[in-house]
Design a protein around this motif. Sequence first.
Motif, PDB file in Angstrom:
ATOM      1  N   GLY A  49       4.101   0.943   2.556  1.00 31.32           N
ATOM      2  CA  GLY A  49       4.199   0.011   3.677  1.00 31.32           C
ATOM      3  C   GLY A  49       2.873  -0.674   3.947  1.00 31.32           C
ATOM      4  O   GLY A  49       1.848  -0.296   3.385  1.00 31.32           O
ATOM      5  N   THR A  50       2.903  -1.670   4.825  1.00 31.68           N
ATOM      6  CA  THR A  50       1.683  -2.361   5.240  1.00 31.68           C
ATOM      7  C   THR A  50       0.737  -1.336   5.874  1.00 31.68           C
ATOM      8  O   THR A  50       1.144  -0.596   6.765  1.00 31.68           O
ATOM      9  N   ASN A  51      -0.516  -1.280   5.406  1.00 31.01           N
ATOM     10  CA  ASN A  51      -1.487  -0.314   5.945  1.00 31.01           C
ATOM     11  C   ASN A  51      -0.936   1.114   5.990  1.00 31.01           C
ATOM     12  O   ASN A  51      -1.152   1.850   6.960  1.00 31.01           O
ATOM     13  N   ALA A  53      -1.628   3.953   8.933  1.00 31.88           N
ATOM     14  CA  ALA A  53      -0.459   4.175   9.791  1.00 31.88           C
ATOM     15  C   ALA A  53      -0.020   5.633   9.727  1.00 31.88           C
ATOM     16  O   ALA A  53       0.242   6.268  10.752  1.00 31.88           O
ATOM     17  N   ALA A  54       0.012   6.199   8.521  1.00 31.91           N
ATOM     18  CA  ALA A  54       0.430   7.600   8.382  1.00 31.91           C
ATOM     19  C   ALA A  54      -0.582   8.533   9.042  1.00 31.91           C
ATOM     20  O   ALA A  54      -0.201   9.504   9.698  1.00 31.91           O
ATOM     21  N   TRP A  63      12.977  -6.737   8.216  1.00 32.05           N
ATOM     22  CA  TRP A  63      12.880  -6.470   9.656  1.00 32.05           C
ATOM     23  C   TRP A  63      11.680  -5.579   9.977  1.00 32.05           C
ATOM     24  O   TRP A  63      11.344  -5.386  11.145  1.00 32.05           O
ATOM     25  N   VAL A  64      11.051  -5.058   8.916  1.00 34.94           N
ATOM     26  CA  VAL A  64       9.868  -4.203   9.098  1.00 34.94           C
ATOM     27  C   VAL A  64       8.618  -4.926   8.588  1.00 34.94           C
ATOM     28  O   VAL A  64       7.553  -4.839   9.200  1.00 34.94           O
ATOM     29  N   PHE A  65       8.759  -5.626   7.475  1.00 30.44           N
ATOM     30  CA  PHE A  65       7.661  -6.368   6.848  1.00 30.44           C
ATOM     31  C   PHE A  65       7.927  -7.861   7.022  1.00 30.44           C
ATOM     32  O   PHE A  65       8.943  -8.370   6.528  1.00 30.44           O
ATOM     33  N   GLU A  66       7.018  -8.548   7.710  1.00 28.52           N
ATOM     34  CA  GLU A  66       7.249  -9.952   8.054  1.00 28.52           C
ATOM     35  C   GLU A  66       7.424 -10.825   6.816  1.00 28.52           C
ATOM     36  O   GLU A  66       8.252 -11.720   6.784  1.00 28.52           O
ATOM     37  N   ASN A  67       6.603 -10.541   5.771  1.00 26.28           N
ATOM     38  CA  ASN A  67       6.633 -11.424   4.591  1.00 26.28           C
ATOM     39  C   ASN A  67       7.441 -10.853   3.437  1.00 26.28           C
ATOM     40  O   ASN A  67       6.989 -10.804   2.306  1.00 26.28           O
ATOM     41  N   ARG A  68       8.638 -10.397   3.720  1.00 27.24           N
ATOM     42  CA  ARG A  68       9.536  -9.902   2.683  1.00 27.24           C
ATOM     43  C   ARG A  68      10.816 -10.713   2.667  1.00 27.24           C
ATOM     44  O   ARG A  68      11.310 -11.090   3.727  1.00 27.24           O
ATOM     45  N   GLU A 109       0.837  -1.220   0.000  1.00 30.76           N
ATOM     46  CA  GLU A 109       0.000   0.000   0.000  1.00 30.76           C
ATOM     47  C   GLU A 109       0.869   1.267   0.000  1.00 30.76           C
ATOM     48  O   GLU A 109       1.922   1.317   0.613  1.00 30.76           O
ATOM     49  N   ARG A 110       0.364   2.282  -0.688  1.00 36.82           N
ATOM     50  CA  ARG A 110       1.063   3.572  -0.715  1.00 36.82           C
ATOM     51  C   ARG A 110       0.154   4.681  -0.212  1.00 36.82           C
ATOM     52  O   ARG A 110      -1.061   4.628  -0.387  1.00 36.82           O
ATOM     53  N   THR A 111       0.753   5.698   0.376  1.00 41.58           N
ATOM     54  CA  THR A 111      -0.006   6.879   0.777  1.00 41.58           C
ATOM     55  C   THR A 111       0.718   8.135   0.326  1.00 41.58           C
ATOM     56  O   THR A 111       1.899   8.100  -0.009  1.00 41.58           O
TER      57      THR A 111
END
Length: 151
Positions: free
Chosen positions: A77-79, A83-84, A146-151, A2-4
Motif C-alpha cells: 500500500g501507499t507508505n 502506516a503499518a 477506493w483506497v488508492f487515489e491513483n488506481r 510499497e511493501r512491508t
Amino acid sequence: MERTFIIIKPDAVQRGLTGEIIKRFEQRGLKLAGMKFMQVSRELAQTHYAEHAGKPFYEGLVSYITSGPVVALALEGTNAVAAARNTIGKTKPAESDVGSIRGDFGLEVGRNLVHGSDSVESSTRELALWFSDAELTPWERSTDPWVFENR
Ligand code: DAT
Ligand code: MG
C-alpha cells in the motif's frame, strides 16, 4: 506500490489475536500480498534479528520468536512501512498509544505481539528472507480505487 513485512508473533498467535491483528491492517487499507503460518527456525530468527546480535535482550528475543508458530505477512500500500508501524505502535507497549495493536493488547517489550519492518530497505531485506517470489501473489483488489487515489 510499497511493501512491508509483518510477523504476528507467538504470543499473539497463542492468545488467539491473529484475526484481530490482520483485521486492523486490512481495515487500514493495506492489501495482502503474502501470508503463511509457520514455525520459525533458530537460524531464520538469528538472520532476521542480526542487527540486535550481542545486545542483552537478543537471546530472549530469539527464544521468544521461535517459541511457537507465527504468521508472516507481506502487505502492500501507499507508505505501507510507516502506516503499518503506526498501526503496530511503539516498541514498548507501555509507551504505545491506545488504539495501536501494542497499546491495546500488550504490556511488556518481550511480548509485544507484532513485528513490522522499520524502513523500505528493511522491508526489502526481510521480504526476501521470509518469502520466495512464488509465495507473493499479485492481484487486483476490487476496492483498490477506493483506497488508492491513483488506481
Ligand atoms: P521494533 O520491534 O519496534 O522494530 P526493534 O527492532 O528495536 O523494535 O527491536 C526488535 C525487538 O527486540 C522488539 O520488538 C523487542 C526487542 N527489544 C528491543 N529493544 C528492547 C529492549 N530495550 N529490551 C528488551 N527487548 C527489546
Ligand atoms: Mg525493528
